[in-house]
Design a protein around this motif. Structure first.
Motif, PDB file in Angstrom:
ATOM      1  N   LEU A 346       0.812  -1.212   0.000  1.00 35.63           N
ATOM      2  CA  LEU A 346       0.000   0.000   0.000  1.00 35.63           C
ATOM      3  C   LEU A 346       0.845   1.260   0.000  1.00 35.63           C
ATOM      4  CD1 LEU A 346      -3.038   0.562  -0.038  1.00 35.63           C
ATOM      5  CD2 LEU A 346      -2.899   1.017   2.424  1.00 35.63           C
ATOM      6  N   TRP A 386      -8.399   1.211  -0.888  1.00 35.55           N
ATOM      7  CA  TRP A 386      -7.750   1.637   0.353  1.00 35.55           C
ATOM      8  C   TRP A 386      -8.454   1.037   1.572  1.00 35.55           C
ATOM      9  CZ3 TRP A 386      -3.403   4.252  -0.861  1.00 35.55           C
ATOM     10  CH2 TRP A 386      -3.338   4.881  -2.114  1.00 35.55           C
ATOM     11  N   TRP A 388      -9.977  -1.763   1.821  1.00 29.70           N
ATOM     12  CA  TRP A 388      -9.642  -3.185   1.983  1.00 29.70           C
ATOM     13  C   TRP A 388      -8.440  -3.345   2.914  1.00 29.70           C
ATOM     14  CZ3 TRP A 388     -11.019  -8.141   1.175  1.00 29.70           C
ATOM     15  CH2 TRP A 388     -10.015  -9.123   1.202  1.00 29.70           C
ATOM     16  N   TYR A 389      -7.501  -2.414   2.798  1.00 30.49           N
ATOM     17  CA  TYR A 389      -6.248  -2.525   3.549  1.00 30.49           C
ATOM     18  C   TYR A 389      -6.383  -2.067   5.003  1.00 30.49           C
ATOM     19  CZ  TYR A 389      -3.744  -4.114  -0.528  1.00 30.49           C
ATOM     20  OH  TYR A 389      -3.312  -4.888  -1.594  1.00 30.49           O
ATOM     21  N   LYS A 391      -7.851  -4.112   6.847  1.00 35.92           N
ATOM     22  CA  LYS A 391      -7.947  -5.468   7.425  1.00 35.92           C
ATOM     23  C   LYS A 391      -9.221  -5.597   8.267  1.00 35.92           C
ATOM     24  CE  LYS A 391      -5.139  -7.209  10.621  1.00 35.92           C
ATOM     25  NZ  LYS A 391      -3.938  -7.739  11.310  1.00 35.92           N
ATOM     26  N   LEU A 397      -4.578   1.351   8.627  1.00 33.85           N
ATOM     27  CA  LEU A 397      -4.226   0.736   7.352  1.00 33.85           C
ATOM     28  C   LEU A 397      -3.067  -0.241   7.559  1.00 33.85           C
ATOM     29  CD1 LEU A 397      -4.402   3.894   5.073  1.00 33.85           C
ATOM     30  CD2 LEU A 397      -5.967   1.929   4.999  1.00 33.85           C
ATOM     31  N   TRP A 399       0.138  -2.439   5.626  1.00 34.87           N
ATOM     32  CA  TRP A 399       1.094  -2.239   4.537  1.00 34.87           C
ATOM     33  C   TRP A 399       0.908  -3.269   3.420  1.00 34.87           C
ATOM     34  CZ3 TRP A 399       5.428   1.065   6.337  1.00 34.87           C
ATOM     35  CH2 TRP A 399       6.318   1.432   5.306  1.00 34.87           C
ATOM     36  N   HIS A 400       0.707  -4.552   3.789  1.00 27.01           N
ATOM     37  CA  HIS A 400       0.756  -5.635   2.807  1.00 27.01           C
ATOM     38  C   HIS A 400      -0.486  -6.522   2.850  1.00 27.01           C
ATOM     39  CE1 HIS A 400       4.962  -4.875   4.253  1.00 27.01           C
ATOM     40  NE2 HIS A 400       5.190  -4.796   2.953  1.00 27.01           N
ATOM     41  N   TRP A 401      -0.830  -7.029   1.680  1.00 23.86           N
ATOM     42  CA  TRP A 401      -1.768  -8.144   1.585  1.00 23.86           C
ATOM     43  C   TRP A 401      -1.306  -9.035   0.451  1.00 23.86           C
ATOM     44  CZ3 TRP A 401      -4.906 -10.187  -2.237  1.00 23.86           C
ATOM     45  CH2 TRP A 401      -5.747 -11.237  -1.814  1.00 23.86           C
ATOM     46  N   TRP A 407      -2.832 -11.597   5.461  1.00 25.44           N
ATOM     47  CA  TRP A 407      -2.294 -10.499   6.276  1.00 25.44           C
ATOM     48  C   TRP A 407      -1.116 -10.937   7.136  1.00 25.44           C
ATOM     49  CZ3 TRP A 407      -4.342  -6.182   4.591  1.00 25.44           C
ATOM     50  CH2 TRP A 407      -5.656  -6.180   4.091  1.00 25.44           C
TER      51      TRP A 407
END
Length: 638
Positions: A346, A386, A388-389, A391, A397, A399-401, A407
C-alpha cells in the motif's frame, strides 16, 4: 735514653658504598654492568659531608660527553647523584669524585673514579604531530595537510642510517618521503615529495628496524590519519542556479535514459535488470514533469513515456487495486520483495498514485491523447481499494496483503514515518475511502505520534527522537504541499524543517567521530553502504552520508542544502558524481564510495529541488479537489 715518637695518622674521608638503585657499583673502579638508565646513584661516606664542597666535586662523563648532574645530601653521610635527562643508553659512564670534597669536620677525600655501563634502552616516541592534523574524540586524526609533514620526537637520539628504510606511508598514493634529524638527533621531521590525495585515509609506519644512536631497539609504530579537503574545485565553478539545474538534469537521466525499455518504469537500481520499482516509478512520473518544464525533454516525449508507463500499470499485477513493491518490467508480474511480500504494497502504491495525480493535473484535457491519459489515471486511482487494507476495520491501514499469505506480514502503517501520503490518499479516495478515526488510530496512534522534545536545540513535533532517516520528510511531500499543512498533531512545515536541521546538526556534533562530518557534509537517510543497505539516521549513524538526504531537503534548509551540494560537487567531484547524478552514498572514514543509483533516492532530488525553486509539483498535486476533500475530512488546514 731516647724514646721513638710514632707520627700521628691523619684522618681520611672514606667512600664506604656506591650503588645505582638496587645495583652495586664496585669501589675499585671496575665497571658495573646492566645499570638501568633511569636510576639515581647513591654514595655513602664515613663522615658527614660539608655541603659547601659538594658542588663541583662530582663529575659525570660518558662517550666523551660531560653531563649536568643534580646532587642531594641525604642524612649527612649519603650523597645522591642524578644525571639531568638520564644516563646514556648502552654506554659506559665514569663518575669522578674529586678531592675537593670534604667532611663537615674538614677531612678531605682522596678522590676516586667509579665506572658503570647502562643497559641499551628501548627507543620510544614521546610526541607525534602532523601538520594541520586535528584529533577527533575517538582518536582519529583528520584534516592533515596535503603537503605532508610529520614531527616525531623520540626519547633517544636516532641512528640516521636506519631511518629511511624504516619509514613507510601507505594510502591511495605512496609518495617518496624525505627526513631531517634535529634537536640532538632526537626529533625526526618527515615530509612527502609530492602532496597527498585529499580526503583520504593514509597510514604512516616506522618499522622496528629503526634503532637509536647507541643501539636502542624499537618495537615499531603506526598511525592512521585522514587528509584535508583540497580547496581547488573538482569541476568548473558555475552559478548556484546553473548548478541546481545541472543536478536536476543529470539526475533526471536516471528516469529517462535508464528506464526499462519495455515498460518505461524506473528500475529499482542501476543493476536491477528487469526489476522495476512501483514507488520509484511514481517519483519518475513526477520527474518527467520537471524534465519538460526545464527543457530536458519535450512535452511530446514525456506524453509518450506516460502512455507507455500507464499502459503497463493497467495490465500489471494488482491486489485489490494495489501494486506490489516490485514488478517484472517485461511482463508486469510480481517479483516478491521478500518471502511473504508477494502481493499488494500500500505504501509503494501511494507513492505511485501521488505521481499519477501530479501527472493528471499537468495534462491538458483539451488534447485527445492527454485526455485519454487523464481518464486512465482516474480509473487506476479509483480502483485502489484503500478500505480493503484496513484489514476488516482493524483500526488502521496495513502495509501488505498477499493472495498466498493474506495479512501474515501484519505491518500496520503507523506514524511517524514516510507514509502520511497513504492516509491522505486513502481519505481522499472517492471510491474506497477511510474515515478520520482510522487516521487517528492507525497513523496518529491516538496522539502517541507526538514527540515535542528538543534535539541539538531544535524542537521536533513528531516521531522518533532525532527524527529518524530523512526520507520521512521527503516521500510524502513530493506532491503533498507541507508549506501550510497542519492538523491537530503538528505543523508539517515545522516538522520537516526541524527534522532537516537536526540531521545537519548531528553531522556538526559528530558524536561518533566520523571523518569529514561538518555543516557542509551531512545527510542521513536510507541508502547503500559498504555492507549492503541500511536506514541511516542520527541514532543509526554508520559514517555514511547520502546525498539525497541533504539535497531533497532544499525546500526546508536551502542554505544548509546548498552548502552540502557544493561540497558534494566541487570538493568530492567524480568520487560521488556520475552519469546519473550523485551516486547513492559514501563513507569517507572507510574510504568507500558507492557506484550505485537507486530510483527512490534519485527521484526526490529532482522533485524537491524543483519544489524549492518553483513549487511546481506541490502546486500540481494540490490542484486535485479530491485531495483537498480528503485533507478536510482528516481535519487538516492547508
Amino acid at each position: 735514653m731516647f724514646t721513638a715518637c710514632k707520627e700521628e695518622e691523619k684522618p681520611e674521608l672514606i667512600l664506604l658504598e656506591a650503588s645505582a638503585g638496587e645495583f652495586e657499583i664496585p669501589l675499585d673502579g671496575s665497571p658495573a654492568d646492566d645499570i638501568p638508565i633511569d636510576r639515581t646513584i647513591s654514595l655513602r661516606f664515613s663522615e658527614n659531608l660539608d655541603p659547601e664542597t659538594i658542588s663541583g666535586s662530582v663529575i659525570l662523563r660518558a662517550n666523551g660527553q660531560l653531563f649536568q648532574v643534580n646532587t642531594n645530601l641525604v642524612s649527612g653521610k649519603t650523597l645522591t647523584v642524578q644525571a639531568q635527562g638520564g644516563f646514556q643508553s648502552g654506554q659506559t659512564h665514569q663518575l669522578e669524585i674529586l678531592s675537593s670534597l670534604k667532611s663537615s669536620s674538614g677531612v678531605t677525600y682522596g678522590g676516586k673514579t667509579l665506572s658503570f655501563k647502562t643497559l641499551s634502552g628501548a627507543l620510544a616516541i614521546n610526541t607525534f604531530t602532523l601538520s594541520g592534523g586535528e584529533s577527533l574524540a575517538n582518536g582519529r586524526i583528520q584534516n592533515v595537510s596535503l603537503p605532508f609533514e610529520a614531527r616525531v620526537a623520540f626519547n633517544f637520539p636516532l641512528n640516521p642510517g636506519t631511518i629511511q628504510a624504516a619509514l613507510q606511508l601507505a594510502g591511495p598514493t605512496t609518495p617518496a618521503l624525505t627526513f631531517e634529524l634535529i634537536e640532538n638527533q632526537k626529533v625526526l621531521q618527515i615530509r612527502s615529495a609530492t602532496p597527498l590525495t585529499d580526503l583520504s585515509r593514509y597510514s604512516l609506519s616506522i618499522a622496528k628496524t629503526l634503532s637509536g644512536a647507541n643501539g636502542e631497539s624499537f618495537s615499531g609504530w603506526q598511525q592512521e590519519f585522514y587528509t584535508a579537503i583540497d580547496s581547488n574545485p573538482k569541476f568548473a565553478l558555475i552559478s548556484d542556479e546553473e548548478l541546481l539545474t545541472k543536478v536536476q538534469e543529470q539526475t533526471f537521466r536516471y528516469f529517462w535514459d535508464f528506464a526499462h525499455p519495455a515498460s518505461g518504469m524506473a528500475r529499482e537500481r542501476n543493476t536491477s535488470g528487469n526489476t522495476v520499482t512501483t514507488g520509484g516509478s511514481g517519483f519518475g512520473l513526477m520527474a518527467l514533469i520537471v524534465g519538460v518544464e526545464r527543457g530536458f525533454i519535450t512535452r511530446t516525449q514525456a506524453v509518450e513515456r506516460w502512455v507507455q508507463i500507464i499502459g503497463f500499470l493497467e495490465n500489471a499485477d494488482r491486489f485489490h487495486g494495489a501494486w506490489p513493491h516490485w514488478l517484472n518490467g517485461e511482463t508486469g508480474a510480481t517479483i516478491p520483495f521478500s518471502a511473504k511480500d508477494n502481493g499488494g504494497d500500500l505504501v509503494e502504491t501511494a507513492l505511485i498514485v501521488q505521481g499519477l495525480l501530479a501527472v493528471q493535473a499537468y495534462l491538458n484535457p483539451d488534447n485527445s491523447v492527454e485526455k485519454t491519459l487523464i481518464d486512465q489515471i482516474i480509473t487506476l486511482w479509483h480502483e485502489v481499494e484503500w478500505d480493503w487494507y484496513t484489514k476488516n476495520d482493524s483500526g488502521g491501514l496495513f502495509w501488505h496483503w498477499s493472495p498466498n499469505y493474506a495479512w501474515e506480514m501484519n505491518l500496520p502503517v503507523s506514524g511517524y514515518n514516510e507514509a502520511l501520503i497513504v492516509y491522505v490518499l486513502a481519505a481522499s479516495s472517492p471510491t474506497h475511502p477511510i474515515d478520520k478515526t482510522t487516521y487517528a488510530q492507525g497513523w496518529a496512534r491516538n496522539g502517541a505520534i507526538r514527540n515535542g522534545n528538543s534535539f541539538y536545540g531544535q524542537t521536533l513535533p513528531l516521531g522518533v527522537d532525532y527524527g529518524g532517516p530523512l526520507f520521512f520528510a521527503h516521500y510524502s511531500f513530493l506532491g503533498l504541499d507541507p508549506r501550510k499543512l497542519q492538523d491537530q498533531y503538528a505543523n508539517y512545515w515545522e516538522q520537516n524543517v526541524q527534522h532537516s536541521r537536526i540531521n545537519q546538526a548531528h553531522a556538526i556534533a559528530n558524536p561518533r567521530s566520523f571523518v569529514a562530518y561538518s555543516d557542509n557534509n551531512w545527510g542521513f537517510t536510507a541508502s547503500d553502504n559498504s555492507n549492503g543497505y541500511n536506514a541511516h539516521s542520527p541514532t543509526n549513524d554508520l559514517g555514511v552520508i547520502t546525498p539525497t538526504a541533504a539535497l531533497s531537503s532544499f525546500p526546508y534548509t536551502p542554505g544548509e542544502s546548498m552548502k552540502a551540494l557544493k561540497f558534494f560537487y566541487y570538493s568530492l567531484g567524480e568520487r560521488v558524481w556520475g552519469e546519473h547524478g550523485f551516486y547513492d552514498a559514501f563513507n569517507i572514514t572507510e574510504s568507500w564510495y558507492a557506484d550505485s543509483y537507486l530510483a527512490i533516492d534519485q527521484g526526490p532530488i529532482v522533485i524537491m529541488i524543483e519544489n524549492h525553486r518553483t513549487g511546481l509539483l506541490w502546486n500540481l498535486f494540490m490542484k486535485n479537489p479530491e485531495i483537498k476533500a480528503g485533507l478536510d475530512n482528516l481535519g487538516f488546514t492547508y
